[in-house]
Design a protein around this motif. Structure first.
Motif, PDB file in Angstrom:
ATOM      1  N   LEU A 223      49.149  50.577  13.616  1.00  0.00           N
ATOM      2  CA  LEU A 223      50.104  49.845  12.788  1.00  0.00           C
ATOM      3  C   LEU A 223      51.229  50.758  12.298  1.00  0.00           C
ATOM      4  O   LEU A 223      52.404  50.355  12.264  1.00  0.00           O
ATOM      5  N   GLN A 227      55.293  50.338  13.236  1.00  0.00           N
ATOM      6  CA  GLN A 227      56.353  50.160  12.250  1.00  0.00           C
ATOM      7  C   GLN A 227      57.381  51.292  12.316  1.00  0.00           C
ATOM      8  O   GLN A 227      58.582  51.059  12.187  1.00  0.00           O
ATOM      9  N   THR A 393      57.991  35.568  14.213  1.00  0.00           N
ATOM     10  CA  THR A 393      57.041  36.595  13.775  1.00  0.00           C
ATOM     11  C   THR A 393      56.000  36.815  14.867  1.00  0.00           C
ATOM     12  O   THR A 393      55.860  36.015  15.800  1.00  0.00           O
ATOM     13  N   THR A 400      50.634  39.838  10.100  1.00  0.00           N
ATOM     14  CA  THR A 400      51.809  39.143  10.607  1.00  0.00           C
ATOM     15  C   THR A 400      53.038  39.981  10.288  1.00  0.00           C
ATOM     16  O   THR A 400      53.310  40.288   9.122  1.00  0.00           O
ATOM     17  N   HIS A 401      53.767  40.376  11.312  1.00  0.00           N
ATOM     18  CA  HIS A 401      54.974  41.178  11.148  1.00  0.00           C
ATOM     19  C   HIS A 401      56.190  40.262  11.186  1.00  0.00           C
ATOM     20  O   HIS A 401      56.317  39.416  12.082  1.00  0.00           O
ATOM     21  N   TYR A 402      57.079  40.425  10.227  1.00  0.00           N
ATOM     22  CA  TYR A 402      58.257  39.569  10.131  1.00  0.00           C
ATOM     23  C   TYR A 402      59.463  40.403   9.709  1.00  0.00           C
ATOM     24  O   TYR A 402      59.334  41.501   9.145  1.00  0.00           O
ATOM     25  N   VAL A 414      60.762  45.836   7.957  1.00  0.00           N
ATOM     26  CA  VAL A 414      59.664  45.184   8.667  1.00  0.00           C
ATOM     27  C   VAL A 414      58.611  44.786   7.638  1.00  0.00           C
ATOM     28  O   VAL A 414      57.966  45.644   7.035  1.00  0.00           O
ATOM     29  N   ARG A 416      55.072  42.992   6.332  1.00  0.00           N
ATOM     30  CA  ARG A 416      53.715  42.771   6.830  1.00  0.00           C
ATOM     31  C   ARG A 416      52.922  41.993   5.790  1.00  0.00           C
ATOM     32  O   ARG A 416      52.968  42.301   4.603  1.00  0.00           O
TER      33      ARG A 416
END
Length: 531
Positions: A223, A227, A393, A400-402, A414, A416
């Motif tokens: 993760l 990012q 997303t 969930t990355h948005y 970014v 999360r």
């Protein structure tokens, strides 16, 4: 003087060389020979000088007594239950694997010692469900040394037989069921030992884009790398790819071919072949396996990484360096793949090539879980031009990355948050568990909830996820209060008393993880997250 025969750098070439008093790697005619035999050493000299001051902890240390003739009592594994690894006997293997990526190892099984089997036994979860033989961790621990000696003799004598695994099904977040194979305890012990030996070889081969089930690389490492890459690379498109039923679709012939690139020890290959073909027990009948690697087996994560290393990692890295003209990032955790592209045409061309690549090895991309979406610094601007409500997303490893913006300066951020499907499934499981614990003592249930909530914080308490954490804790609070009020129809649990119970058992909500960029730079000294 003894003479040892080992496989050289070029497969099929044998080198005969005299061996000295210690194992070492000798380079001869551009070939490497790994040698490890015992031979008489020079006589030790016992010092006559004593330590000064006669203290128990002297200020000056002198040479001690020499070792006795014969095999040393010192083992390659720790005799205590801890996190130490049997690295002394595998140090030459690690060095040879790092220095020569085309070296095949023909003698690895002798590293599976009784001490390593003992270490593997203590590494297994004590409360794990027993396999088809019904032997638990505690039961096997009775007369452990004798059982490990017998297991060691069976493995090295070729009399070891793998047993079919017990098949169970657990629900997934999307409503389907995941088949899990529960291995027998002895199979787990031998597999754990073999994994430890093979890691010495493959950790030198695996690329930095692979994060799944590797020593020193966890989910948060993947993760963090994702990012950091989204910030430091020019990413406008994200490919969220998932291989459909990967563990059930692994081709055994390709797996054997991939393993033979590095492993020349037929005894190790024979063990792996047994574990792949042994099958599972369903409804009292044994079903043999012709495809796939059993989920839940200790050896499966390593085999999955080996398979995808040759089927995807090497190919994707070569595609990025040879065919891509702009920035491309690659992050893989087991069969979950996230890639970022600067150019849309390159992203779509790679997706088409990827479908053909995985199809060559009997795999297929999941049609519903594989998506190419616009993501990055210009996603909001694109939504304004096209009239879309907000950027798309993607989910990766439970988050969930948005696309978001910083409150102060409006820069790209970014975001999360806990994935909705994972969160819903976890809350439903807690709700059902509280129903079953309805008549249990409050203190016992409180301690259980404390462990559950702390485990949730340990994984999901990342910067920016505070809102999801508060929602999760509020739902659990309401589920427990409702369960306690159903215990009696005469008196209902007042909020004032329940508040004191919460203060006692519920851990405080706080962010436990640092910023991904800070942790990534601290662990990698600022190296690129995509290499």
């Amino acid at each position: 003087m003894h003479v040892a025969t080992f496989l050289a750098r070029n497969p099929g070439d044998l080198v005969h060389a005299p061996v000295g008093s210690r194992g070492r790697i000798i380079k001869t005619n551009n070939r490497e020979v790994i040698m490890h035999v015992d031979e008489k050493s020079d006589r030790g000299i016992v010092p006559e000088k004593r330590s000064n001051n006669g203290r128990e902890t002297p200020a000056e240390i002198v040479e001690g007594r020499p070792l006795t003739k014969g095999n040393s009592r010192r083992t390659t594994a720790s005799r205590t239950q801890g996190r130490e690894h049997a690295s002394l006997g595998l140090s030459a293997v690690r060095k040879a694997a790092r220095e020569g990526h085309d070296v095949r190892f023909t003698a690895l099984l002798h590293h599976v010692t009784v001490d390593l089997l003992r270490q593997s036994y203590y590494a297994i979860k004590r409360n794990a469900a027993p396999g088809s033989d019904g032997v638990t961790w505690e039961k096997y621990g009775t007369d452990l040394e004798q059982k490990l000696l017998e297991l060691h003799d069976k493995v090295h004598g070729g009399r070891y037989r793998a047993r079919p695994a017990k098949r169970v099904f657990i629900p997934k977040a999307d409503g389907t069921q995941r088949p899990i194979s529960i291995q027998c305890l002895e199979d787990k012990i031998v597999q754990q030992a073999v994994v430890h030996v093979l890691n010495a070889v493959y950790e030198a081969d695996f690329l930095g884009i692979s994060y799944g089930f590797r020593p020193g690389k966890g989910q948060h490492d993947a993760l963090d790398a994702l990012q950091v890459a989204l910030y430091r690379k020019k990413v406008n498109w994200v490919l969220d790819a998932d291989i459909k039923g990967f563990f059930d679709a692994v081709d055994h012939r390709w797996m054997t071919a991939f393993l033979q690139h590095r492993i020349g020890d037929k005894r190790i290959l024979r063990l792996i072949h047994k574990w792949l073909k042994v099958g599972v027990v369903e409804d009292g009948q044994v079903k043999r396996s012709t495809l796939g690697t059993p989920q839940g087996a200790v050896i499966s994560p390593l085999l999955a990484n080996v398979y995808l290393h040759y089927a995807f990692d090497l190919w994707a890295s070569a595609w990025r360096s040879k065919r891509a003209s702009k920035d491309v990032i690659i992050i893989r955790y087991a069969d979950d793949i996230v890639m970022g592209f600067q150019d849309e045409k390159e992203a779509r061309r790679f997706l088409g090539d990827l479908q053909g690549r995985v199809g060559k090895f009997g795999l297929a991309l999941h049609p519903d879980k594989t998506r190419l979406i616009r993501f990055g610094r210009f996603a909001h601007e694109h939504c304004r031009r096209t009239g879309a409500r907000k950027p798309d997303t993607f989910d990766f490893l439970g988050f969930t990355h948005y696309c978001s913006k910083a409150y102060r300066n409006g820069w790209f951020v970014v975001g999360r948050k806990s994935a909705k499907k994972k969160l819903k499934a976890k809350l439903q499981a807690i709700k059902e568990a509280l129903r079953k614990r309805l008549n249990r003592p409050i203190g016992e249930t409180g301690q259980w909830l404390q462990r559950v909530l702390q485990g949730h914080l340990n994984y999901y308490a990342v910067p920016g996820n505070g809102r999801s954490l508060n929602f999760f804790f509020k739902r659990v609070t309401w589920y427990w209060l409702r369960a306690l009020r159903r215990r009696s129809q005469r008196s209902r649990m007042p909020w004032s008393r329940f508040k004191r119970i919460l203060d006692r058992f519920f851990p405080p909500i706080r962010i436990l993880h640092p910023q991904p960029i800070h942790r990534f730079d601290a662990r990698t000294q600022g190296r690129s997250p995509v290499r």
